[in-house]
Design a protein around this motif. Structure first.
Motif, short mmCIF file in Angstrom:
data_model
loop_
_atom_site.label_atom_id
_atom_site.label_comp_id
_atom_site.label_asym_id
_atom_site.label_seq_id
_atom_site.Cartn_x
_atom_site.Cartn_y
_atom_site.Cartn_z
N GLN A 1 0.83 -1.20 0.00
CA GLN A 1 0.00 0.00 0.00
C GLN A 1 0.87 1.25 0.00
O GLN A 1 0.60 2.22 -0.72
CB GLN A 1 -0.95 0.03 1.21
N LYS B 1 15.68 3.13 16.56
CA LYS B 1 16.91 2.34 16.72
C LYS B 1 17.77 2.44 15.47
O LYS B 1 18.99 2.62 15.56
CB LYS B 1 16.58 0.89 17.04
N THR B 2 17.16 2.29 14.31
CA THR B 2 17.92 2.29 13.06
C THR B 2 18.22 3.71 12.56
O THR B 2 19.16 3.90 11.79
CB THR B 2 17.11 1.60 11.93
N ASN C 1 8.77 5.05 17.90
CA ASN C 1 9.48 5.98 17.02
C ASN C 1 8.95 7.40 17.22
O ASN C 1 9.74 8.35 17.31
CB ASN C 1 9.30 5.57 15.56
N TYR D 1 -12.30 1.00 15.52
CA TYR D 1 -11.41 1.39 16.63
C TYR D 1 -12.02 1.07 17.99
O TYR D 1 -11.31 0.72 18.93
CB TYR D 1 -11.11 2.90 16.58
N1 F42 Z 1 -2.16 0.41 12.30
C1 F42 Z 1 -2.56 1.08 13.37
O1 F42 Z 1 -2.01 0.87 14.47
N2 F42 Z 1 -3.57 2.01 13.31
C2 F42 Z 1 -4.21 2.28 12.12
O2 F42 Z 1 -5.08 3.18 12.08
C3 F42 Z 1 -3.80 1.56 10.96
C4 F42 Z 1 -4.38 1.76 9.70
C5 F42 Z 1 -3.85 1.12 8.57
C6 F42 Z 1 -4.36 1.40 7.30
C7 F42 Z 1 -3.79 0.81 6.18
C8 F42 Z 1 -2.72 -0.06 6.33
O3 F42 Z 1 -2.14 -0.59 5.23
C9 F42 Z 1 -2.21 -0.36 7.57
C10 F42 Z 1 -2.77 0.23 8.71
N3 F42 Z 1 -2.26 -0.03 9.97
C11 F42 Z 1 -2.74 0.64 11.09
C12 F42 Z 1 -1.10 -0.93 10.14
C13 F42 Z 1 0.15 -0.07 10.27
O4 F42 Z 1 0.51 0.46 9.02
C14 F42 Z 1 1.33 -0.87 10.86
O5 F42 Z 1 1.70 -1.87 9.95
C15 F42 Z 1 1.00 -1.51 12.18
O6 F42 Z 1 0.51 -0.52 13.06
C16 F42 Z 1 2.25 -2.14 12.78
O7 F42 Z 1 3.22 -1.13 12.94
P1 F42 Z 1 4.71 -1.48 13.34
O8 F42 Z 1 5.47 -0.19 13.40
O9 F42 Z 1 4.70 -2.34 14.56
O10 F42 Z 1 5.15 -2.26 12.01
C17 F42 Z 1 5.86 -3.44 12.04
C18 F42 Z 1 5.20 -4.55 11.26
C19 F42 Z 1 7.18 -3.10 11.34
O11 F42 Z 1 7.24 -2.48 10.31
N4 F42 Z 1 8.19 -3.49 12.02
C20 F42 Z 1 9.53 -3.31 11.56
C21 F42 Z 1 10.29 -4.60 11.58
O12 F42 Z 1 11.33 -4.63 10.95
O13 F42 Z 1 9.79 -5.56 12.21
C22 F42 Z 1 10.26 -2.34 12.45
C23 F42 Z 1 9.83 -0.96 12.15
C24 F42 Z 1 10.53 0.09 13.00
O14 F42 Z 1 10.01 1.20 13.10
N5 F42 Z 1 11.70 -0.18 13.63
C25 F42 Z 1 12.37 0.81 14.47
C26 F42 Z 1 13.60 1.39 13.83
O15 F42 Z 1 14.47 1.93 14.58
O16 F42 Z 1 13.67 1.42 12.59
C27 F42 Z 1 12.65 0.21 15.84
C28 F42 Z 1 11.39 0.22 16.62
C29 F42 Z 1 11.55 -0.39 18.02
O17 F42 Z 1 11.34 0.36 18.99
O18 F42 Z 1 11.89 -1.59 18.12
#
Ligand code: F42
Length: 144
Positions: A15, A46-47, A82, A125
């Protein structure tokens, strides 16, 4: 800008790719619901990499409300950490892109006010709130 690190979740990554590559003319809705989404560009705590997270579009005045619901999952989405570490974000709403700063909603009265707006924009929600064994983080993004 730092390197873009796509999310490992394919449907979300797809998306982001469609939304951004079309300049906000395609991929702007959540799957088949027809409900509008925004893309929040932020920085990994972190990154230090650039992260892009689609969220539901919840408009509040000239800002947006960001809801860390993740479908009512037990844990906060990691983008929440983040944003807590770095409040500067960019928000794409279809063809428009805004520099914004976020703040987490702490006050109960303000939370009640914005939660009503969130549920009006995206009724599930409320179900996510009842399901999640945690307080769902809510942020307000305001123009810089
Ligand atoms: N999620 C919501 O929580 N609320 C919403 O309203 C929502 C709407 C929505 C609409 C469309 C769509 O496609 C997705 C939607 N989502 C919604 C899902 C949202 O986009 C996220 O995928 C979901 O909330 C999970 O977020 P997340 O940040 O936990 O994502 C994970 C899967 C991810 O990408 N993880 C990465 C990974 O490698 O596992 C890490 C990403 C990251 O930010 N890493 C940090 C870094 O330093 O780079 C470290 C973070 C840390 O503290 O460990």
């Amino acid at each position: 800008m730092s390197e873009y690190i796509p999310t490992p979740v394919k449907w979300v990554r797809d998306q982001v790719e469609l939304y951004e590559s079309s300049g906000g003319t395609q991929g702007t809705e959540l799957l088949d619901t027809g409900l509008p989404c925004i893309i929040v560009t932020h920085t990994g705590n972190k990154t230090g990499g650039t992260r892009k997270t689609p969220l539901m579009r919840v408009k509040d005045g000239n800002g947006y409300v960001l809801v860390g619901s993740q479908g009512g999952a037990p844990k906060n989405p990691v983008w929440v950490y983040n944003l807590r570490a770095n409040a500067d974000v960019e928000i794409r709403d279809k063809t428009e892109v805004f520099k914004m700063r976020v703040r987490e909603v702490e006050d109960d009265g303000e939370r009640d006010r914005v939660w009503a707006i969130c549920v009006e924009a995206f009724p599930p929600y409320e179900e996510y709130k009842n399901k999640a064994p945690r307080k769902i983080p809510v942020f307000i993004a305001e123009p810089v």
